[in-house]
Design an enzyme around this catalytic site. Structure first.
Site, PDB file in Angstrom:
ATOM      1  N   ARG A  80       0.852  -1.393  -0.370  1.00 16.86           N
ATOM      2  CA  ARG A  80      -0.136   0.047  -0.070  1.00 16.86           C
ATOM      3  C   ARG A  80       0.701   1.243   0.112  1.00 16.86           C
ATOM      4  O   ARG A  80       0.651   2.290   0.784  1.00 16.86           O
ATOM      5  CB  ARG A  80      -1.030  -0.063   1.070  1.00 16.86           C
ATOM      6  CG  ARG A  80      -2.569  -0.437   0.796  1.00 16.86           C
ATOM      7  CD  ARG A  80      -2.864  -1.073  -0.168  1.00 16.86           C
ATOM      8  NE  ARG A  80      -4.044  -1.995  -0.465  1.00 16.86           N
ATOM      9  CZ  ARG A  80      -3.552  -3.204  -0.712  1.00 16.86           C
ATOM     10  NH1 ARG A  80      -2.245  -3.065  -1.628  1.00 16.86           N
ATOM     11  NH2 ARG A  80      -4.627  -4.105  -0.786  1.00 16.86           N
ATOM     12  N   GLU A  83      -5.417   3.550   5.891  1.00 20.83           N
ATOM     13  CA  GLU A  83      -5.309   3.871   4.971  1.00 20.83           C
ATOM     14  C   GLU A  83      -5.378   4.857   3.363  1.00 20.83           C
ATOM     15  O   GLU A  83      -4.879   5.557   2.882  1.00 20.83           O
ATOM     16  CB  GLU A  83      -5.705   2.378   4.346  1.00 20.83           C
ATOM     17  CG  GLU A  83      -5.544   1.894   2.653  1.00 20.83           C
ATOM     18  CD  GLU A  83      -5.705   0.320   2.363  1.00 20.83           C
ATOM     19  OE1 GLU A  83      -6.635   0.600   1.178  1.00 20.83           O
ATOM     20  OE2 GLU A  83      -5.472  -0.693   2.903  1.00 20.83           O
ATOM     21  N   SER A 121     -11.661   0.718   1.427  1.00 19.65           N
ATOM     22  CA  SER A 121     -10.888   0.375   3.235  1.00 19.65           C
ATOM     23  C   SER A 121     -10.375   1.661   3.849  1.00 19.65           C
ATOM     24  O   SER A 121      -9.539   2.319   3.383  1.00 19.65           O
ATOM     25  CB  SER A 121      -9.609  -0.714   2.573  1.00 19.65           C
ATOM     26  OG  SER A 121     -10.028  -2.144   2.143  1.00 19.65           O
TER      27      SER A 121
END
Length: 312
Positions: free
Chosen positions: A185, A304, A234
Site C-alpha cells: 500500500r 489507509e 478500506s
C-alpha cells in the site's frame, strides 16, 4: 454546503495568473472539495487547478512558488478532506486530459485519471489477463500507483511496466517497476511527483477466463462491501498476518457512530457518512476505532485512507 465550507483563504489566483501567462488549465479560488470526494465532506481548496495536459502541468509546477503546498486528487475515493479545507494548491487531473486507455499486444497504457475499472475493461477487451483485480478498486490509476493498490490477491506492482510523472520543479520523469520501490500500500517515489501515465503488461488469456475473474471481483465487492454508501473504501491497512476488519469487529466497533459517521455494519473496515457527517466526525470515528483496537488487541491500526487539510 458542508459545515466548515464557509471558510475562505486569501485569493492568490491573480498573482499566479500573472506569473504564468501561458497557462491553459483552469484555476479556481476557494473551491469546495466536498463534492470531489466519495465521503462528500470537507472545506475548500485555496486553489483548485485542472491542467489541460502534461505540458500544462509541467509549466504550472515550474512557475509555482516553492512555498505553496501541492496535493493531487483523483476521484477522491480514498480521501478525507478536513473541514478547514486545504491551503495551497490542489491539482485535479481531469479524465478528459489524463483519462485515456488503450491496448496494444499484451500492453495496456493509461492516463492516471483513468478509473482502475476502465483499465481492467480495456485489458479484458484485448484479451490481456492479470489486470482483473483493478475491476474491484474504486479509484484512479494515479492512486493505484501511489499506494500500490491491490485486491483479490493481486496488486499494482504485479503488472506495472513503467510510470511517467512530473516533478515539483516541472521536470518530466519516468520510473520502471523497480524504481517505484513498491511496498504494501505504498511506494518509495518522492511524494511530490505527480504521476500522469502508466503502462501495464499481462499474459494473453482466454476472454471467458478474464470475464469470469472480473465477475468474481464484482460479486465480492457487492456482497462484502457497502458500495452504495458514501464511503472511502478500506479505512485501515491490514496489519501483518491479520485482518483489520476482524480486529475492529473484535473490539466491538461494528456500527459505532460519531456524529453523522458510522462504522459500516456490513464491513467493519469501512466508515460511512450517514448523511450529516463532517470531516471531523469521520476522522474522530477512525481514531476512536484505532484506540479501541489498540486497547483490545494491543495492535495499532494504520490509516489507509488519506487525510488532508486543516481542521475547521
Amino acid at each position: 454546503m458542508p459545515r466548515g465550507g464557509d471558510m475562505t483563504f486569501p485569493d492568490i489566483t491573480p498573482d499566479l495568473k500573472a506569473a504564468m501567462p501561458e497557462l491553459r488549465g483552469r484555476l479556481l479560488a476557494n473551491q469546495s472539495l466536498a463534492e470531489l470526494t466519495w465521503f462528500r465532506v470537507g472545506g475548500p481548496a485555496q486553489i483548485l487547478f485542472t491542467p489541460s495536459d502534461e505540458d500544462d502541468l509541467a509549466y504550472f509546477l515550474k512557475h509555482l512558488p516553492d512555498e505553496l503546498p501541492v496535493y493531487v486528487v483523483g476521484v477522491g475515493s480514498n480521501l478525507i478532506v478536513r473541514d478547514g479545507g486545504m491551503p495551497g494548491v490542489v491539482i485535479r487531473l481531469s479524465p478528459r486530459a489524463f483519462g485515456e486507455t488503450s491496448a496494444d499486444g499484451d500492453i495496456v497504457s493509461a492516463g492516471t485519471a483513468a478509473l482502475d475499472k476502465r483499465v481492467a475493461e480495456t485489458a479484458a477487451a484485448a484479451n490481456i489477463g492479470g489486470l482483473e483485480f483493478f475491476f474491484g478498486i474504486p479509484g484512479t490509476i494515479g492512486g493505484a500507483l501511489r499506494m500500490n493498490a491491490g485486491a483479490n490477491g493481486s496488486e499494482t506492482r504485479d503488472v506495472l511496466i513503467e510510470a511517467s510523472g512530473v516533478g515539483r520543479d516541472g521536470s518530466k520523469r519516468r520510473f520502471t517497476n523497480a524504481q517505484m520501490k513498491f511496498v504494501y500500500r505504498n511506494n518509495g517515489v518522492d511524494p511530490s511527483i505527480i504521476f500522469t501515465a502508466a503502462r501495464f503488461r499481462g499474459p494473453i488469456t482466454a476472454p471467458e477466463v478474464i470475464r469470469e475473474r472480473m465477475a468474481e471481483v464484482q460479486s465480492h465487492r457487492e456482497t462484502a462491501q457497502p458500495i452504495r454508501e458514501k464511503t472511502g473504501g478500506s479505512t485501515f491497512k491490514n496489519p501483518p498476518d491479520n485482518s483489520a476488519w476482524k480486529l475492529i469487529d473484535a473490539a466491538g466497533c461494528r456500527g459505532l457512530r460519531v456524529g453523522g459517521a458510522q462504522v459500516s455494519e456490513m464491513h467493519c473496515n469501512f466508515l460511512i457518512n450517514t448523511g450529516s457527517a463532517t470531516g471531523h466526525d469521520i476522522e474522530m470515528l477512525g481514531e476512536t476505532v484505532r484506540a479501541r483496537v489498540k486497547e483490545n488487541s494491543g495492535i495499532e491500526l494504520h490509516w489507509e485512507i488519506k487525510r488532508i487539510g486543516i481542521p475547521a
